[in-house]
Enzyme design. Structure first.
Site, PDB file in Angstrom:
ATOM      1  N   GLY A 107       0.815  -1.209   0.000  1.00  0.00           N
ATOM      2  CA  GLY A 107       0.000   0.000   0.000  1.00  0.00           C
ATOM      3  C   GLY A 107       0.844   1.253   0.000  1.00  0.00           C
ATOM      4  O   GLY A 107       2.040   1.239   0.310  1.00  0.00           O
TER       5      GLY A 107
ATOM      6  N   GLY B  48       0.326   5.571   1.005  1.00  0.00           N
ATOM      7  CA  GLY B  48      -0.488   6.668   1.480  1.00  0.00           C
ATOM      8  C   GLY B  48       0.192   7.994   1.232  1.00  0.00           C
ATOM      9  O   GLY B  48       1.238   8.083   0.577  1.00  0.00           O
TER      10      GLY B  48
ATOM     11  N   ALA C  75       3.398   7.689   3.691  1.00  0.00           N
ATOM     12  CA  ALA C  75       4.251   6.512   3.855  1.00  0.00           C
ATOM     13  C   ALA C  75       3.893   5.421   2.862  1.00  0.00           C
ATOM     14  O   ALA C  75       2.785   5.384   2.331  1.00  0.00           O
ATOM     15  CB  ALA C  75       4.134   5.973   5.286  1.00  0.00           C
TER      16      ALA C  75
ATOM     17  N   VAL D  67       3.679   1.185   2.598  1.00  0.00           N
ATOM     18  CA  VAL D  67       3.428   0.084   3.531  1.00  0.00           C
ATOM     19  C   VAL D  67       3.914  -1.215   2.900  1.00  0.00           C
ATOM     20  O   VAL D  67       3.608  -1.499   1.734  1.00  0.00           O
ATOM     21  CB  VAL D  67       1.933  -0.023   3.888  1.00  0.00           C
ATOM     22  CG1 VAL D  67       1.725  -1.084   4.976  1.00  0.00           C
ATOM     23  CG2 VAL D  67       1.407   1.322   4.362  1.00  0.00           C
TER      24      VAL D  67
ATOM     25  N   LYS E 251       5.551   0.616   7.893  1.00  0.00           N
ATOM     26  CA  LYS E 251       5.325   1.894   7.221  1.00  0.00           C
ATOM     27  C   LYS E 251       6.661   2.618   7.115  1.00  0.00           C
ATOM     28  O   LYS E 251       7.335   2.854   8.123  1.00  0.00           O
ATOM     29  CB  LYS E 251       4.352   2.755   8.021  1.00  0.00           C
ATOM     30  CG  LYS E 251       2.892   2.565   7.682  1.00  0.00           C
ATOM     31  CD  LYS E 251       2.065   3.650   8.352  1.00  0.00           C
ATOM     32  CE  LYS E 251       0.616   3.583   7.908  1.00  0.00           C
ATOM     33  NZ  LYS E 251      -0.162   4.709   8.461  1.00  0.00           N
TER      34      LYS E 251
ATOM     35  N   ASP F  13     -10.465  10.001  10.328  1.00  0.00           N
ATOM     36  CA  ASP F  13     -10.442   9.570   8.913  1.00  0.00           C
ATOM     37  C   ASP F  13     -11.098   8.189   8.783  1.00  0.00           C
ATOM     38  O   ASP F  13     -10.532   7.270   8.194  1.00  0.00           O
ATOM     39  CB  ASP F  13      -9.004   9.540   8.385  1.00  0.00           C
ATOM     40  CG  ASP F  13      -8.975   9.509   6.847  1.00  0.00           C
ATOM     41  OD1 ASP F  13      -9.988   9.870   6.225  1.00  0.00           O
ATOM     42  OD2 ASP F  13      -7.930   9.127   6.283  1.00  0.00           O
TER      43      ASP F  13
END
Length: 966
Positions: A20, A22, A25, A27, A42, A140
């Site tokens: 992943g 973001g 960061a 992941v 992360k 969030d």
């Protein structure tokens, strides 16, 4: 491009997979060898690592989450810096995000089941309750941050936006935090969030799960933010009519625009979710779902009425707007926005058209400009707020239907302080005519009247699933009425009298009302044609069918299911719906394969359950078994010669069903050299099936085996006889145990040192080939093993006329392979003879020079002196040239490989006098006996020579021995 971090060690973690990315960061899935576990890592983006604000936020995230210990919140293990890389190590969740699940459902045009959506919502609410109790707000909440683990466990992820209540603010003033689609109104306004912001976002997630839609969508994030602030919440049941009204109530309370109107804590939300799961009613928090934000126009109104705003702003002016009159129509003129409600009510249709064309906003924009021109910025800001509100409503409503357009003007006028319309509902109780169960009745009319001013708009919400509303949204002007058709649909409603005080909820801008309903639901009645089923006589393994008629002797629809109560029974159809006065036939089938032979009676065989009653049917069946017959009763496969190319035997066996039903079974040989095709059989009564038995991988010998024939009738063993021979098996001679003289004496003229000293050697009994292996014998080996033939064989074929000649051009390795193959097919321990075994067989025990004696005689062997210059058939010089034991061709014809490694000084250094096997290792192998190309000296029984074991020679062959001990 390849990820440079994959396979790299970051501190004690080895990164294996990128999972992943973001805003702050990347992941990775990583392995921690010290604890033998996987973690999620992360890595802070490098371009942010030098930014103190971002780094502080990242560190704050680690510290905040590390304090949390809850099963529904991801666990943080570690935070550190390694080689200038800031990282966060946390629990690895094996699963997928709720976002991925919702995308899959959308692609399949499905919505999440209610129970699953409520389970996820409750789990997240539990996580929030725990975090909020520790002064932490997530800020969030969205599907991408909710993990659905493989074991159905729910885990809340990414507290990257978490805020410690009471701590210093780390978010710049005016910056909105959160994802637009799921942001709360206070997040839109960049106000400090509290736990109620998370509750609002969780409500949006619940709305999304249950409808497959987001409540607010637009082309830009800013437009979505504005809708969270101003737009009424659309009814979730507009997208999913099957939602219970109480679920909509929960969604509306989580998504109330004002925080004080929402659930105040996550525990309050959990309480209502639990009440919903228990079938308890949910309290309706007020009955006005439509929220408007009234703007404070007091300063504008006072200024417009001539009140002095102060010399520095007004300078004595009596109309601070200094606007030209706005003419709605000749009889309706306004000079102040606060007077718009009255003139719009007086000429409504014209007002709607002009409002949506932007005339009102353009007129008020002119007022803003004039106020700013006279430096009256406070009043200008207030008026501009009104303008922006009006412009937002116009943009939203411009493409809507008639109700939306009228409602848009009413919403704007209410924000200016207009009195709301007044709702009147008639009738307040629906008296529905009696209906049968599962029936759909005729629609009834509900009249909604606007008893006040302006435009009344709202929704009709059914609070029971058996009432359907033709159109939920309604709208009507002052003094007008609109009608909504309500249709009863009694699917799933049991018979009986229904009295509901809150069947419909009318939500409107002019108030709310509850409508009661009454209906009598008349029952259906189940009648069956039989109460017992008799299948008669059925062969085992076969199926039989019977028919049962079910009639609806009552009202409405007879709805229910049919179920077999035994594994050997089945019923179709499993579910049914029968109108009043009609019948339906069920097919009941019995599978006798699951029954033992004989009569089976079952008192409760089939259950039929319906809204018109329940019935149990009994069943009876007489099962007759199959009978196994096999022909022939025993099988003689004759004699099989492995010397024949493709040697094998086969025979057919007939399996027949001499009984009833279906004979099912298989043939199972008890040996691995027998194959069956096909292995399984299936025969109905009187049918027969042929099965072929074939041999393979045989050894010589007499076989008496059997094939087991297993069936659902009985088991039979079929005896099998087979004799296997190898006609080309070498003839062997017994060499008895005892001593013999090995090597040459010192006085023997011309004897080399490799043959000395002469010694007496003891050998156990063994057998050795009377002749060298022939071309014909070797050809059988090649055919069976598909090995490469000798290089002088043209096209790989045995030379014609040389069948009985010794095979040549065979390496030591190939000769050893032949012996191993011969051992396999005969079961006898064939191998190359040891050097001592070959020499004893050649000269006997008296130390003679040649097989026949001490004197040379060229007529007793094929050597250079004989002049043949090629191989001769084995045994050509027998018996004159035979050894004392009767072994032929041990002088001349072909050199013969033996098992031993060659060493020139072996006789001199060896201390073994019993069954010697030569040196333990070496470079070349021993050859004995001379050939057609050598003279009498090489033909001596004691002569020793050697050759490379992988090389072939046209003068070298071999013979075999049978030796019990290696």
């Amino acid at each position: 491009m390849d990820d440079p971090f994959i396979g790299r060690a970051i501190s004690k973690y080895v990164l294996e997979e990128h999972i992943g990315r973001g805003a702050t960061a990347d992941v990775y899935k990583a392995y921690q060898p010290t604890l033998d576990r996987y973690v999620a890592i992360k890595l802070l983006h490098r371009f942010l690592a030098d930014n103190p604000d971002f780094l502080e936020r990242f560190q704050r995230e680690a510290k905040a989450i590390a304090r949390l210990r809850h099963p529904n919140i991801v666990q943080v293990y570690d935070f550190d810096v390694f080689a200038d890389i800031y990282y966060l190590a946390m629990e690895y969740i094996d699963g997928h995000t709720l976002k991925t699940k919702l995308q899959e459902l959308a692609a399949a045009r499905q919505v999440m089941p209610l129970d699953e959506a409520l389970r996820i919502t409750r789990a997240v609410a539990q996580a929030l309750s725990y975090a909020h109790s520790r002064d932490m707000v997530h800020r969030d909440i969205k599907p991408a941050n909710i993990m659905l683990a493989e074991d159905d466990h729910i885990v809340l992820m990414d507290f990257g936006l978490a805020k410690i209540l009471g701590a210093a603010q780390h978010t710049a003033s005016g910056v909105t935090v959160g994802t637009p689609a799921y942001a709360s109104p206070e997040q839109v306004l960049a106000q400090p969030g509290d736990p109620r912001s998370d509750i609002y976002s969780l409500g949006v997630v619940l709305f999304h799960m249950l409808t497959g839609q987001l409540p607010y969508t637009a082309e830009t994030g800013v437009a979505i933010f504005l809708k969270h602030l101003t737009d009424p919440l659309p009814s979730p049941r507009q997208f999913n009519p099957n939602l219970p009204p109480d679920v909509e109530t929960i969604i509306r309370q989580t998504m109330a625009k004002k925080p004080e109107d929402r659930y105040q804590t996550a525990d309050d939300l959990i309480t209502d979710l639990d009440r919903l799961a228990a079938g308890l009613p949910i309290a309706v928090p007020g009955l006005s779902p439509f929220e408007t934000t009234q703007l404070d126009l007091s300063s504008l109104t006072l200024a417009a009425a001539g009140q002095s705003p102060g010399p520095e702003r007004a300078a004595g002016r009596t109309n601070l707007f200094d606007l030209p009159p706005y003419v709605l129509s000749p009889d309706h003129v306004v000079t102040n926005p606060a007077d718009l409600p009255a003139v719009c009510d007086a000429d409504w249709d014209r007002a709607v058209a002009q409002f949506l064309r932007g005339y009102f906003t353009a007129w008020m924009r002119e007022g803003v400009n004039r106020l700013r021109a006279t430096h009256q910025h406070g009043l200008a800001d207030d008026l501009e707020t009104i303008v922006e509100r009006a412009e937002a409503i116009v943009r939203r409503a411009a493409a809507g239907d008639a109700i939306t357009r009228n409602a848009a003007l009413e919403e704007f006028l209410l924000s200016l302080g207009a009195e709301p319309p007044i709702l009147e509902v008639s009738p307040q109780r629906l008296e529905l005519p009696p209906l049968g169960v599962e029936e759909v009745g005729e629609p009834v009319t509900l009249t909604l009247t606007n008893k006040g001013r302006g435009y009344l708009f709202g929704q009709v919400v059914r609070r029971v699933p058996w009432l359907t509303v033709e159109r939920e949204a309604f709208g009507c002007g002052a003094g007008q009425s609109c009608q909504v058709l309500i249709t009863p649909n009694l699917s799933g409603v049991p018979a009986g009298r229904i009295e509901l005080a809150e069947a419909l909820l009318i939500r409107s801008i002019g108030g709310a009302a509850l409508v009661a309903a009454h209906v009598d639901v008349l029952p259906a009645e189940l009648s069956l044609s039989v109460s017992a089923i008799d299948f008669g006589v059925v062969g085992q393994g076969e199926t039989a069918r019977a028919t049962v008629a079910a009639r609806n002797s009552g009202r409405g629809f007879l709805v229910g299911s049919a179920r077999a109560l035994a594994p050997w029974l089945s019923v179709a159809p499993p579910a049914f719906s029968v109108p009043a006065g009609r019948s339906l036939s069920f097919t009941v089938e019995v599978d006798t394969q699951l029954l033992e032979p004989g009569c089976t009676i079952l008192a409760e065989a089939v259950s039929i359950e319906s809204n018109g009653g329940r019935a149990l049917l009994s069943a009876q069946v007489q099962v007759e078994p199959p009978r196994l017959a096999v022909e022939p009763e025993q099988l003689d496969l004759g004699t099989l010669d492995l010397a024949q190319p493709g040697a094998g035997a086969s025979a057919d066996v007939q399996v027949r069903n001499a009984g009833l039903g279906v004979l099912i079974g298989s043939l199972k040989p008890d040996v691995d050299w027998l194959s069956v095709e096909p292995a399984a059989f299936r025969c109905r009564s009187g049918e027969a099936q042929h099965v072929r038995l074939s041999t393979g991988n045989l050894k010589t010998g007499d076989y008496r085996r059997s094939v087991r024939i297993v069936s659902n009738a009985e088991d039979i063993r079929l005896p099998i006889r087979l004799r296997v021979v190898f006609s080309l098996e070498p003839e062997t001679i017994v060499i008895p145990a005892g001593e013999f003289v090995r090597g040459s004496g010192e006085r023997e003229q011309g004897a080399p040192a490799a043959e000395q000293p002469q010694q007496r050697i003891y050998l156990e009994e063994y057998r050795i080939g009377k002749y060298p292996v022939t071309n014909a014998q070797y050809a059988a080996f090649l055919a069976a093993t598909r090995r490469k033939p000798p290089e002088h064989w043209v096209n790989g074929s045995l030379p014609p006329g040389l069948e009985n000649h010794p095979v040549v051009n065979v390496s030591w390795n190939a000769a050893a392979a032949y012996c191993a193959w011969l051992s396999e097919i005969t079961g006898k321990p064939y191998r190359l003879p040891a050097e001592a075994q070959w020499e004893k067989a050649a000269r006997g025990i008296d130390g003679r020079t040649f097989p026949w004696g001490h004197q040379w005689d060229r007529q007793r062997c094929n050597t250079l002196e004989d002049g043949a210059r090629r191989t001769t058939p084995v045994g050509t010089y027998s018996p004159a040239g035979d050894s004392p034991y009767g072994c032929a061709d041990m002088c001349g014809n072909v050199w013969e490989w033996v098992a031993d490694w060659y060493a020139k000084d072996y006789y001199a250094v060896s201390t073994t006098h019993e069954n010697p096997r030569g040196p333990a290792k070496g470079a070349v192998k021993v050859m004995r006996g001379g050939s057609y190309g050598t003279d009498f000296r090489q033909g001596r029984a004691a002569n020793r020579s050697f050759g490379n074991r992988s090389a072939a020679n046209p003068e070298v062959g071999f013979r075999c021995a049978i030796v019990q001990q290696a």
